[in-house]
Motif scaffolding. Structure first.
Motif, mmCIF file in Angstrom:
data_model
loop_
_atom_site.group_PDB
_atom_site.id
_atom_site.type_symbol
_atom_site.label_atom_id
_atom_site.label_comp_id
_atom_site.label_asym_id
_atom_site.label_seq_id
_atom_site.Cartn_x
_atom_site.Cartn_y
_atom_site.Cartn_z
ATOM 1 N N SER A 8 0.833 -1.207 0.000
ATOM 2 C CA SER A 8 0.000 0.000 0.000
ATOM 3 C C SER A 8 0.863 1.250 0.000
ATOM 4 O O SER A 8 0.579 2.222 -0.725
ATOM 5 N N ASN A 11 2.307 1.729 -3.432
ATOM 6 C CA ASN A 11 1.332 2.298 -4.362
ATOM 7 C C ASN A 11 1.196 3.807 -4.167
ATOM 8 O O ASN A 11 1.094 4.568 -5.142
ATOM 9 N N LEU A 12 1.200 4.245 -2.911
ATOM 10 C CA LEU A 12 1.074 5.683 -2.636
ATOM 11 C C LEU A 12 2.288 6.445 -3.146
ATOM 12 O O LEU A 12 2.146 7.502 -3.779
ATOM 13 N N GLU A 14 4.475 5.546 -5.490
ATOM 14 C CA GLU A 14 4.556 5.521 -6.954
ATOM 15 C C GLU A 14 3.573 6.501 -7.577
ATOM 16 O O GLU A 14 3.848 7.077 -8.643
ATOM 17 N N ARG A 15 2.440 6.707 -6.919
ATOM 18 C CA ARG A 15 1.435 7.619 -7.459
ATOM 19 C C ARG A 15 1.741 9.084 -7.177
ATOM 20 O O ARG A 15 1.610 9.936 -8.074
ATOM 21 N N ASP A 16 2.167 9.407 -5.955
ATOM 22 C CA ASP A 16 2.265 10.810 -5.534
ATOM 23 C C ASP A 16 3.686 11.328 -5.377
ATOM 24 O O ASP A 16 3.883 12.532 -5.216
ATOM 25 N N ASN A 111 -1.761 13.031 3.166
ATOM 26 C CA ASN A 111 -2.514 11.792 3.383
ATOM 27 C C ASN A 111 -2.361 11.351 4.836
ATOM 28 O O ASN A 111 -1.505 10.517 5.158
ATOM 29 N N GLU A 117 -8.135 3.711 -2.239
ATOM 30 C CA GLU A 117 -7.877 3.177 -3.572
ATOM 31 C C GLU A 117 -6.475 2.592 -3.734
ATOM 32 O O GLU A 117 -6.201 1.882 -4.709
ATOM 33 N N ILE A 118 -5.558 2.888 -2.795
ATOM 34 C CA ILE A 118 -4.197 2.352 -2.920
ATOM 35 C C ILE A 118 -3.955 1.189 -1.956
ATOM 36 O O ILE A 118 -2.869 0.607 -1.965
#
Length: 243
Positions: A8, A11-12, A14-16, A111, A117-118
């Protein structure tokens, strides 16, 4: 569950944070040997401490209900743990490391809870939020320096990330079926061996009883002894019914 939390966080970031920049993301311990093998910019997220958050422990079992709303089981609520990560940036220039740390810090401050969603694995189905605490003071200030001493490296700027995540213990207590029958009370007089089963009656039966000549008289019984009287009980009798 820990691997789901790692995924998780990945994912965060890599996205932000990374945004396709080509920076690697690792979860290894930043030892001298590991640092010596790096050949490209890397963000390391090292899990160094796991403790239960006792302030968030829930002791009451939760009711598990079926489609009709009836309780079928009782489940122990998840236990919440604090997972402490040491987040560091590794590049050839300190300026680039500081830029990465700045992006990491901004992402985590935005966050305060990991976005649904992640979330990965079992955490995606959890009803409890994954709370984050960023750059908070460590309970034992010596722990921070001891980490770097244990890793055999020099002190390096890092972001301390704590994620408070639930761990489902999967402990369920069976719950008996609901009571559908009316209670029955057996009453016996002390001067006879006859017993009689009494069922609760409705208000209409109370009205009919007033006109029933076969109704038994009420009795008042006091518990305890003469020198230590107890409670007073009133026995409300019912007429004997044909079996």
């Amino acid at each position: 569950m820990i691997h789901d939390l790692d995924e998780s966080i990945r994912n965060l970031f890599e996205r932000d944070v990374l945004n396709g920049s080509g920076v690697d993301l690792e979860f290894d311990a930043p030892t001298k040997e590991w640092v010596g093998q790096l050949n490209k910019p890397t963000i390391d997220i090292f899990l160094y401490d796991i403790r239960e958050d006792l302030t968030r422990r829930e002791v009451m079992f939760e009711d598990v209900r079926d489609e009709d709303g009836k309780v079928v089981d009782r489940r122990q609520p998840p236990r919440r743990f604090r997972f402490a990560y040491l987040v560091t940036a590794w590049t050839k220039r300190p300026e680039d490391e500081h830029r990465l740390l700045s992006s990491i810090l901004a992402c985590l401050v935005r966050n305060e809870r990991l976005p649904p969603e992640i979330l990965a694995g079992a955490l995606a189905d959890s009803e409890r939020a994954i709370v984050t605490q960023v750059a908070m003071a460590i309970d034992d200030d010596r722990m921070y320096t001891n980490i770097w001493s244990a890793l055999g490296g020099e002190l390096k700027p890092a972001v301390n990330l704590v994620c408070i995540a639930p761990l489902d213990v999967s402990r369920v207590l069976p719950f008996g079926p609901p009571v559908t029958e009316e209670p029955r009370i057996s009453v016996a007089r002390p001067d006879t061996d006859d017993t009689e089963t009494i069922r609760p009656r409705g208000r209409d039966e109370d009205d009919d009883r007033a006109d029933d000549d076969t109704a038994l008289p009420d009795e008042t019984v006091r518990g305890g002894k003469e020198d230590e009287p107890g409670r007073v009980y009133r026995v409300h009798a019912m007429p004997r019914r044909e079996r």
